[in-house]
Design a protein around this motif. Structure first.
Motif, PDB file in Angstrom:
ATOM      1  N   MET A   1       0.847  -1.205   0.000  1.00  0.00           N
ATOM      2  CA  MET A   1       0.000   0.000   0.000  1.00  0.00           C
ATOM      3  C   MET A   1       0.880   1.252   0.000  1.00  0.00           C
ATOM      4  O   MET A   1       1.886   1.304   0.689  1.00  0.00           O
ATOM      5  N   THR A   2       0.469   2.213  -0.789  1.00  0.00           N
ATOM      6  CA  THR A   2       1.230   3.459  -0.882  1.00  0.00           C
ATOM      7  C   THR A   2       1.182   4.236   0.425  1.00  0.00           C
ATOM      8  O   THR A   2       0.124   4.364   1.035  1.00  0.00           O
ATOM      9  N   THR A   3       2.332   4.733   0.844  1.00  0.00           N
ATOM     10  CA  THR A   3       2.408   5.587   2.030  1.00  0.00           C
ATOM     11  C   THR A   3       2.604   7.034   1.596  1.00  0.00           C
ATOM     12  O   THR A   3       3.517   7.343   0.825  1.00  0.00           O
ATOM     13  N   PHE A   4       1.740   7.911   2.086  1.00  0.00           N
ATOM     14  CA  PHE A   4       1.860   9.342   1.832  1.00  0.00           C
ATOM     15  C   PHE A   4       2.367  10.034   3.093  1.00  0.00           C
ATOM     16  O   PHE A   4       2.014   9.637   4.208  1.00  0.00           O
ATOM     17  N   ARG A   5       3.179  11.065   2.902  1.00  0.00           N
ATOM     18  CA  ARG A   5       3.668  11.869   4.020  1.00  0.00           C
ATOM     19  C   ARG A   5       3.572  13.348   3.661  1.00  0.00           C
ATOM     20  O   ARG A   5       3.565  13.725   2.485  1.00  0.00           O
TER      21      ARG A   5
ATOM     22  N   ARG B   1      -1.149  26.447  -5.029  1.00  0.00           N
ATOM     23  CA  ARG B   1      -1.354  27.085  -3.735  1.00  0.00           C
ATOM     24  C   ARG B   1      -2.034  26.182  -2.704  1.00  0.00           C
ATOM     25  O   ARG B   1      -3.020  26.589  -2.074  1.00  0.00           O
ATOM     26  N   PRO B   2      -1.518  24.956  -2.487  1.00  0.00           N
ATOM     27  CA  PRO B   2      -2.108  24.112  -1.453  1.00  0.00           C
ATOM     28  C   PRO B   2      -1.634  24.538  -0.068  1.00  0.00           C
ATOM     29  O   PRO B   2      -0.665  25.279   0.082  1.00  0.00           O
ATOM     30  N   ASN B   3      -2.315  24.040   0.964  1.00  0.00           N
ATOM     31  CA  ASN B   3      -1.803  24.137   2.329  1.00  0.00           C
ATOM     32  C   ASN B   3      -0.863  22.990   2.634  1.00  0.00           C
ATOM     33  O   ASN B   3       0.125  23.154   3.362  1.00  0.00           O
ATOM     34  N   PHE B   4      -1.179  21.814   2.081  1.00  0.00           N
ATOM     35  CA  PHE B   4      -0.351  20.633   2.319  1.00  0.00           C
ATOM     36  C   PHE B   4      -0.019  19.971   0.984  1.00  0.00           C
ATOM     37  O   PHE B   4      -0.919  19.651   0.198  1.00  0.00           O
ATOM     38  N   LEU B   5       1.286  19.781   0.749  1.00  0.00           N
ATOM     39  CA  LEU B   5       1.757  18.993  -0.389  1.00  0.00           C
ATOM     40  C   LEU B   5       2.233  17.657   0.162  1.00  0.00           C
ATOM     41  O   LEU B   5       3.070  17.616   1.074  1.00  0.00           O
ATOM     42  N   LEU B   6       1.699  16.568  -0.393  1.00  0.00           N
ATOM     43  CA  LEU B   6       1.979  15.236   0.117  1.00  0.00           C
ATOM     44  C   LEU B   6       2.850  14.457  -0.863  1.00  0.00           C
ATOM     45  O   LEU B   6       2.559  14.416  -2.067  1.00  0.00           O
ATOM     46  N   GLU B   7       3.915  13.826  -0.348  1.00  0.00           N
ATOM     47  CA  GLU B   7       4.756  12.955  -1.155  1.00  0.00           C
ATOM     48  C   GLU B   7       4.349  11.504  -0.912  1.00  0.00           C
ATOM     49  O   GLU B   7       3.651  11.193   0.049  1.00  0.00           O
ATOM     50  N   ASP B   8       4.787  10.617  -1.802  1.00  0.00           N
ATOM     51  CA  ASP B   8       4.486   9.195  -1.639  1.00  0.00           C
ATOM     52  C   ASP B   8       5.750   8.379  -1.862  1.00  0.00           C
ATOM     53  O   ASP B   8       6.755   8.885  -2.363  1.00  0.00           O
ATOM     54  N   ASP B   9       5.689   7.103  -1.480  1.00  0.00           N
ATOM     55  CA  ASP B   9       6.879   6.247  -1.534  1.00  0.00           C
ATOM     56  C   ASP B   9       6.929   5.366  -2.768  1.00  0.00           C
ATOM     57  O   ASP B   9       7.749   4.455  -2.858  1.00  0.00           O
ATOM     58  N   GLU B  10       6.054   5.645  -3.750  1.00  0.00           N
ATOM     59  CA  GLU B  10       6.005   4.807  -4.940  1.00  0.00           C
ATOM     60  C   GLU B  10       6.144   5.588  -6.245  1.00  0.00           C
ATOM     61  O   GLU B  10       5.985   5.023  -7.328  1.00  0.00           O
ATOM     62  N   GLU B  11       6.406   6.905  -6.145  1.00  0.00           N
ATOM     63  CA  GLU B  11       6.494   7.731  -7.346  1.00  0.00           C
ATOM     64  C   GLU B  11       5.237   7.578  -8.204  1.00  0.00           C
ATOM     65  O   GLU B  11       5.304   7.410  -9.430  1.00  0.00           O
ATOM     66  N   LEU B  12       4.083   7.621  -7.563  1.00  0.00           N
ATOM     67  CA  LEU B  12       2.817   7.467  -8.270  1.00  0.00           C
ATOM     68  C   LEU B  12       2.610   8.583  -9.284  1.00  0.00           C
ATOM     69  O   LEU B  12       3.083   9.708  -9.116  1.00  0.00           O
ATOM     70  N   SER B  13       1.858   8.266 -10.330  1.00  0.00           N
ATOM     71  CA  SER B  13       1.406   9.258 -11.292  1.00  0.00           C
ATOM     72  C   SER B  13      -0.090   9.060 -11.446  1.00  0.00           C
ATOM     73  O   SER B  13      -0.556   8.284 -12.276  1.00  0.00           O
ATOM     74  N   ALA B  14      -0.859   9.758 -10.594  1.00  0.00           N
ATOM     75  CA  ALA B  14      -2.312   9.590 -10.562  1.00  0.00           C
ATOM     76  C   ALA B  14      -2.919  10.721  -9.758  1.00  0.00           C
ATOM     77  O   ALA B  14      -2.246  11.347  -8.938  1.00  0.00           O
ATOM     78  N   LEU B  15      -4.203  10.976  -9.999  1.00  0.00           N
ATOM     79  CA  LEU B  15      -4.922  11.994  -9.228  1.00  0.00           C
ATOM     80  C   LEU B  15      -5.339  11.367  -7.906  1.00  0.00           C
ATOM     81  O   LEU B  15      -6.522  11.165  -7.618  1.00  0.00           O
ATOM     82  N   ALA B  16      -4.353  11.072  -7.076  1.00  0.00           N
ATOM     83  CA  ALA B  16      -4.547  10.234  -5.895  1.00  0.00           C
ATOM     84  C   ALA B  16      -5.561  10.810  -4.917  1.00  0.00           C
ATOM     85  O   ALA B  16      -6.402  10.087  -4.379  1.00  0.00           O
ATOM     86  N   GLU B  17      -5.501  12.112  -4.673  1.00  0.00           N
ATOM     87  CA  GLU B  17      -6.368  12.693  -3.635  1.00  0.00           C
ATOM     88  C   GLU B  17      -7.832  12.720  -4.053  1.00  0.00           C
ATOM     89  O   GLU B  17      -8.722  12.850  -3.202  1.00  0.00           O
TER      90      GLU B  17
ATOM     91  N   LYS C   1       3.229  18.085  11.275  1.00  0.00           N
ATOM     92  CA  LYS C   1       4.621  18.403  10.985  1.00  0.00           C
ATOM     93  C   LYS C   1       5.027  17.841   9.629  1.00  0.00           C
ATOM     94  O   LYS C   1       4.464  16.844   9.164  1.00  0.00           O
ATOM     95  N   VAL C   2       5.993  18.479   8.999  1.00  0.00           N
ATOM     96  CA  VAL C   2       6.599  17.920   7.799  1.00  0.00           C
ATOM     97  C   VAL C   2       7.153  16.541   8.145  1.00  0.00           C
ATOM     98  O   VAL C   2       7.827  16.362   9.165  1.00  0.00           O
ATOM     99  N   GLY C   3       6.841  15.554   7.313  1.00  0.00           N
ATOM    100  CA  GLY C   3       7.273  14.179   7.553  1.00  0.00           C
ATOM    101  C   GLY C   3       6.199  13.301   8.154  1.00  0.00           C
ATOM    102  O   GLY C   3       6.342  12.069   8.157  1.00  0.00           O
ATOM    103  N   ASP C   4       5.116  13.902   8.649  1.00  0.00           N
ATOM    104  CA  ASP C   4       4.038  13.103   9.246  1.00  0.00           C
ATOM    105  C   ASP C   4       3.387  12.207   8.190  1.00  0.00           C
ATOM    106  O   ASP C   4       3.162  12.630   7.047  1.00  0.00           O
ATOM    107  N   GLU C   5       3.054  10.993   8.617  1.00  0.00           N
ATOM    108  CA  GLU C   5       2.372  10.070   7.714  1.00  0.00           C
ATOM    109  C   GLU C   5       0.911  10.451   7.581  1.00  0.00           C
ATOM    110  O   GLU C   5       0.277  10.946   8.521  1.00  0.00           O
ATOM    111  N   VAL C   6       0.366  10.205   6.404  1.00  0.00           N
ATOM    112  CA  VAL C   6      -1.041  10.480   6.110  1.00  0.00           C
ATOM    113  C   VAL C   6      -1.806   9.163   6.198  1.00  0.00           C
ATOM    114  O   VAL C   6      -1.403   8.151   5.614  1.00  0.00           O
ATOM    115  N   LYS C   7      -2.914   9.179   6.932  1.00  0.00           N
ATOM    116  CA  LYS C   7      -3.731   7.986   7.088  1.00  0.00           C
ATOM    117  C   LYS C   7      -5.107   8.242   6.527  1.00  0.00           C
ATOM    118  O   LYS C   7      -5.801   9.174   6.941  1.00  0.00           O
ATOM    119  N   VAL C   8      -5.505   7.410   5.565  1.00  0.00           N
ATOM    120  CA  VAL C   8      -6.817   7.564   4.912  1.00  0.00           C
ATOM    121  C   VAL C   8      -7.817   6.655   5.601  1.00  0.00           C
ATOM    122  O   VAL C   8      -7.585   5.457   5.699  1.00  0.00           O
TER     123      VAL C   8
END
Length: 295
Positions: free
Chosen positions: A1-5, A202-218, A288-295
């Protein structure tokens, strides 16, 4: 499963001006503290933005610690020529007017009860004028559809039809905007000739992922809760994009972004005008920067 931070946290002291990055924030019901704490009003005394005054994106703003303008701290604004002006300077309105080429005044956030401060003073006189205004705002060309405004909850749509922003805020619609790098990668493939940058969206939060996804994930998170650090968000709708994504940005000290109408053509054609998502805060907490995102 993809992890977002959480990769970046952004706050915008003055509506439509360049923002500032934070390492952490205490996310509250109203979003990031002091986000869009200031805004400009135009000659009609209506709150305005870079949708109408493109040069706002050539200015940078930062908060001045230890100051108090009532509801928010004072700000220092770096103008396009590199000079700076503070919100408590006596000539701030005159200098902004000269720099932007528009008659403007700078205002800190006002109480929600002050309806006249937020009211749109000049309204369309006909359905045709309303549509023309929307097409200009969303940079929609003849033959292209307007965004689906029915996606906006009816009460909120009624609010922003009467007022320039939801009363008590200078937000366009919602207090929080979330964008993934996965969406930026996807969009880069759709418009490889464009110069893309998180600053266009102009987001408030930019999220990175650990799989280099290319998709409209959010987009898959609408109607769901997501956890950011100790906070939780209710993701409500996809974010409808306007002409600001196409504007040039040449603020002092930042890499320039050229004007690019192809960005909007691609948004209309490929994503139904949308990129990133809007959210309300369901549970306040530290992020904080680096926090994991949980859906």
């Amino acid at each position: 499963m993809t992890t977002f931070r959480v990769k970046e946290i952004w706050r915008y002291p003055v509506k439509s001006m360049q923002g500032e990055r934070l390492e952490e924030t205490v996310l509250g019901k109203g979003g990031i503290p002091f986000d869009r704490g200031w805004a400009l009003r135009d000659a009609t005394d209506t709150i305005t933005s870079a949708k109408k005054i493109a040069a706002l994106l050539h200015c940078k703003a930062r908060y001045l610690e230890g100051t108090n303008a009532g509801t928010v701290p004072h700000v220092e604004i770096t103008l396009p020529d590199g000079s700076a002006v503070r919100s408590d300077d006596g000539d701030v309105h005159a200098r902004l007017t000269k720099a932007l080429g528009e008659d403007v005044t700078l205002w800190p956030l006002q109480p929600a009860e002050d309806s006249e401060h937020y009211r749109t003073k000049v309204k369309p006189s006909s359905p045709e004028e309303l549509e023309a205004g929307l097409r200009e705002m969303f940079a929609v060309e003849p033959g292209e559809p307007l965004p689906d405004l029915a996606a906006i909850p009816p009460a909120l749509l009624a609010e922003v039809s009467e007022y320039a922003s939801p009363r008590g805020t200078y937000f366009d619609l919602y207090p929080v905007n979330v964008l993934t790098e996965a969406s930026l990668r996807h969009f880069e493939k759709l418009t490889p000739e464009s110069t893309l940058d998180v600053r266009r969206f102009r987001p408030n939060f930019l999220l990175e992922d650990d799989e280099e996804l290319s998709a409209l994930a959010e987009f898959d998170w609408t109607g769901k809760k997501i956890g950011l650090g100790a906070a939780e968000l209710d993701v409500d709708i996809e974010c409808m994009r306007c002409v600001m994504t196409t504007r040039a940005q040449e603020a002092p000290g930042l890499a320039p972004l050229p004007r690019d109408s192809n960005i909007m053509r691609t948004l209309v054609r490929e994503t139904g005008h949308n990129l990133s998502v809007y959210a309300n805060v369901a549970k306040p907490g530290v992020v904080k920067v680096g926090d994991e995102v949980k859906v």
